[in-house]
Scaffold this motif. Structure first.
Motif, PDB file in Angstrom:
ATOM      1  N   ARG A 283     -18.321 -11.272  -0.871  1.00 43.08           N
ATOM      2  CA  ARG A 283     -18.674 -11.322  -2.505  1.00 43.08           C
ATOM      3  C   ARG A 283     -17.403 -11.894  -3.332  1.00 43.08           C
ATOM      4  NH1 ARG A 283     -18.941  -6.021  -4.884  1.00 43.08           N
ATOM      5  NH2 ARG A 283     -17.716  -4.905  -3.192  1.00 43.08           N
ATOM      6  N   ARG A 284     -17.645 -12.516  -4.305  1.00 43.97           N
ATOM      7  CA  ARG A 284     -16.597 -12.893  -5.089  1.00 43.97           C
ATOM      8  C   ARG A 284     -15.668 -12.034  -5.574  1.00 43.97           C
ATOM      9  NH1 ARG A 284     -15.773 -13.381 -10.300  1.00 43.97           N
ATOM     10  NH2 ARG A 284     -14.945 -15.471 -11.453  1.00 43.97           N
ATOM     11  N   THR A 285     -14.453 -12.287  -5.365  1.00 44.95           N
ATOM     12  CA  THR A 285     -13.391 -11.587  -5.917  1.00 44.95           C
ATOM     13  C   THR A 285     -12.310 -12.332  -6.339  1.00 44.95           C
ATOM     14  OG1 THR A 285     -12.008  -9.488  -5.432  1.00 44.95           O
ATOM     15  CG2 THR A 285     -12.382 -11.011  -3.576  1.00 44.95           C
ATOM     16  N   ARG A 286     -11.513 -11.513  -7.362  1.00 44.70           N
ATOM     17  CA  ARG A 286     -10.258 -11.885  -8.062  1.00 44.70           C
ATOM     18  C   ARG A 286      -9.366 -10.847  -8.281  1.00 44.70           C
ATOM     19  NH1 ARG A 286      -7.106 -16.448  -9.689  1.00 44.70           N
ATOM     20  NH2 ARG A 286      -5.914 -15.679 -11.329  1.00 44.70           N
ATOM     21  N   GLY A 287      -8.215 -10.882  -8.019  1.00 48.75           N
ATOM     22  CA  GLY A 287      -7.160  -9.833  -8.199  1.00 48.75           C
ATOM     23  C   GLY A 287      -7.453  -8.651  -7.669  1.00 48.75           C
TER      24      GLY A 287
ATOM     25  N   ALA B 188      -9.742  -4.192  -0.910  1.00 48.42           N
ATOM     26  CA  ALA B 188      -9.869  -5.507  -0.588  1.00 48.42           C
ATOM     27  C   ALA B 188     -10.935  -5.521   0.781  1.00 48.42           C
ATOM     28  CB  ALA B 188      -8.616  -6.098   0.047  1.00 48.42           C
ATOM     29  N   MET B 189     -11.003  -4.622   1.453  1.00 46.99           N
ATOM     30  CA  MET B 189     -11.779  -4.662   2.587  1.00 46.99           C
ATOM     31  C   MET B 189     -13.423  -4.393   2.370  1.00 46.99           C
ATOM     32  SD  MET B 189     -10.089  -5.436   5.303  1.00 46.99           S
ATOM     33  CE  MET B 189     -10.848  -5.274   6.738  1.00 46.99           C
ATOM     34  N   ARG B 190     -13.475  -4.096   1.062  1.00 46.43           N
ATOM     35  CA  ARG B 190     -14.950  -3.914   0.514  1.00 46.43           C
ATOM     36  C   ARG B 190     -15.506  -5.655   0.388  1.00 46.43           C
ATOM     37  NH1 ARG B 190     -14.164  -0.854  -4.805  1.00 46.43           N
ATOM     38  NH2 ARG B 190     -16.488  -1.773  -5.039  1.00 46.43           N
TER      39      ARG B 190
ATOM     40  N   PRO C 107      -6.161  -6.727   4.498  1.00 45.36           N
ATOM     41  CA  PRO C 107      -6.178  -6.435   3.100  1.00 45.36           C
ATOM     42  C   PRO C 107      -4.855  -7.119   2.196  1.00 45.36           C
ATOM     43  CG  PRO C 107      -5.782  -4.485   4.434  1.00 45.36           C
ATOM     44  CD  PRO C 107      -6.181  -5.721   5.287  1.00 45.36           C
ATOM     45  N   GLU C 108      -3.809  -7.229   2.861  1.00 42.28           N
ATOM     46  CA  GLU C 108      -2.779  -7.923   2.207  1.00 42.28           C
ATOM     47  C   GLU C 108      -3.264  -9.401   1.943  1.00 42.28           C
ATOM     48  OE1 GLU C 108       1.360  -5.326   3.800  1.00 42.28           O
ATOM     49  OE2 GLU C 108       0.271  -6.829   5.126  1.00 42.28           O
ATOM     50  N   LEU C 109      -3.398  -9.977   2.851  1.00 43.40           N
ATOM     51  CA  LEU C 109      -3.828 -11.549   2.781  1.00 43.40           C
ATOM     52  C   LEU C 109      -4.840 -11.601   1.661  1.00 43.40           C
ATOM     53  CD1 LEU C 109      -4.093 -12.259   6.599  1.00 43.40           C
ATOM     54  CD2 LEU C 109      -2.350 -13.226   4.987  1.00 43.40           C
TER      55      LEU C 109
ATOM     56  N   ILE D 131      -4.370 -15.566  -6.717  1.00 45.00           N
ATOM     57  CA  ILE D 131      -4.205 -17.079  -6.980  1.00 45.00           C
ATOM     58  C   ILE D 131      -5.442 -17.686  -6.836  1.00 45.00           C
ATOM     59  CG2 ILE D 131      -2.874 -18.938  -6.204  1.00 45.00           C
ATOM     60  CD1 ILE D 131      -1.019 -17.053  -4.837  1.00 45.00           C
ATOM     61  N   ILE D 132      -6.535 -17.514  -6.254  1.00 44.15           N
ATOM     62  CA  ILE D 132      -7.569 -18.090  -5.801  1.00 44.15           C
ATOM     63  C   ILE D 132      -8.519 -17.322  -5.869  1.00 44.15           C
ATOM     64  CG2 ILE D 132      -8.744 -19.769  -4.512  1.00 44.15           C
ATOM     65  CD1 ILE D 132      -6.056 -20.314  -2.847  1.00 44.15           C
ATOM     66  N   THR D 133      -9.682 -17.676  -6.957  1.00 50.73           N
ATOM     67  CA  THR D 133     -10.823 -16.655  -6.771  1.00 50.73           C
ATOM     68  C   THR D 133     -11.673 -16.928  -5.413  1.00 50.73           C
ATOM     69  OG1 THR D 133     -11.253 -16.886  -9.023  1.00 50.73           O
ATOM     70  CG2 THR D 133     -13.181 -16.254  -7.976  1.00 50.73           C
ATOM     71  N   LEU D 134     -11.767 -15.763  -4.722  1.00 50.97           N
ATOM     72  CA  LEU D 134     -12.860 -16.084  -3.443  1.00 50.97           C
ATOM     73  C   LEU D 134     -14.059 -15.731  -3.738  1.00 50.97           C
ATOM     74  CD1 LEU D 134     -10.023 -13.860  -1.481  1.00 50.97           C
ATOM     75  CD2 LEU D 134     -10.463 -16.196  -1.244  1.00 50.97           C
ATOM     76  N   HIS D 135     -14.659 -16.531  -2.818  1.00 53.06           N
ATOM     77  CA  HIS D 135     -16.394 -16.450  -3.032  1.00 53.06           C
ATOM     78  C   HIS D 135     -17.027 -16.184  -1.627  1.00 53.06           C
ATOM     79  CE1 HIS D 135     -16.330 -18.453  -7.117  1.00 53.06           C
ATOM     80  NE2 HIS D 135     -15.348 -19.057  -6.488  1.00 53.06           N
TER      81      HIS D 135
END
Ligand SMILES: CC(=O)CC(=O)C(=O)O
Ligand SMILES: [Mg+2]
Length: 171
Positions: free
Chosen positions: A25-29, A35-37, A115-117, A124-128
């Motif tokens: 899923r898309r996530t930012r910050g 994070a694992m969700r 989760p740290e990564l 910094i980068i929106t993940l998709h």
């Protein structure tokens, strides 16, 4: 399974077997706790690295595009849904070249947890959905040659095979 190319400008091509985290899923910050969700699952990747080109780029302060982003530079295994992985920090990765074990390592030894990564990168980068994060390789990296047979896997989950071919200039 298609052949992995050694670029025409490369004499030291290093395969780096790495756990890959596939985003669902898309996530930012996102926080480490959440994070694992956002993880859909995992794969094994080979971060094929033209080490001689990387050394030159490093010395000149240049980006690593020639070292890490040529055609076939990142073979990806079948997708492994996260439900099949009890703990991504307890996986054993391996790489065999021509049937000989070259690298074997445990994701428990990673410098940064999954989760740290995800948390750091997403600052910094929106993940998709579908984005893939490679997590680094165990020790024992060495150069492969044309016609070498690479086989890599995550114990009990997935494996893949490739042959190395030499790219000819202009081909
Ligand atoms: C210097 C590197 O190429 C580091 C890298 O990719 C790794 O997996 O470690
Ligand atoms: Mg790598």
């Amino acid at each position: 399974g298609i052949p992995v190319q050694r670029p025409y400008y490369c004499r030291r091509l290093h395969p780096e077997p790495e756990l890959a985290v596939v985003l669902g899923r898309r996530t930012r910050g996102v926080s480490r706790d959440d994070a694992m969700r956002y993880v859909a699952g995992y794969a094994l990747c080979l971060d094929m690295t033209a080490r001689d080109a990387q050394d030159t780029c490093k010395a000149r302060g240049l980006p690593w595009t020639l070292a890490k982003s040529f055609d076939t530079s990142c073979p990806v295994s079948d997708f492994v849904p996260k439900e099949h992985v009890a703990d991504p920090h307890r996986l054993r990765l391996w790489l065999k070249v021509n049937g000989q074990l070259w690298q074997e390592g445990d994701t428990a030894d990673m410098l940064f947890s999954v989760p740290e990564l995800i948390s750091y990168i997403s600052e910094i980068i929106t993940l998709h959905e579908g984005d893939v994060i490679l997590t680094g390789t165990p020790p024992g990296v060495a150069a492969v040659e044309e016609h070498d047979e690479l086989e890599a896997g995550i114990h009990g989950l997935v494996s893949m095979r490739f042959t190395v071919v030499q790219q000819r200039l202009g081909a």
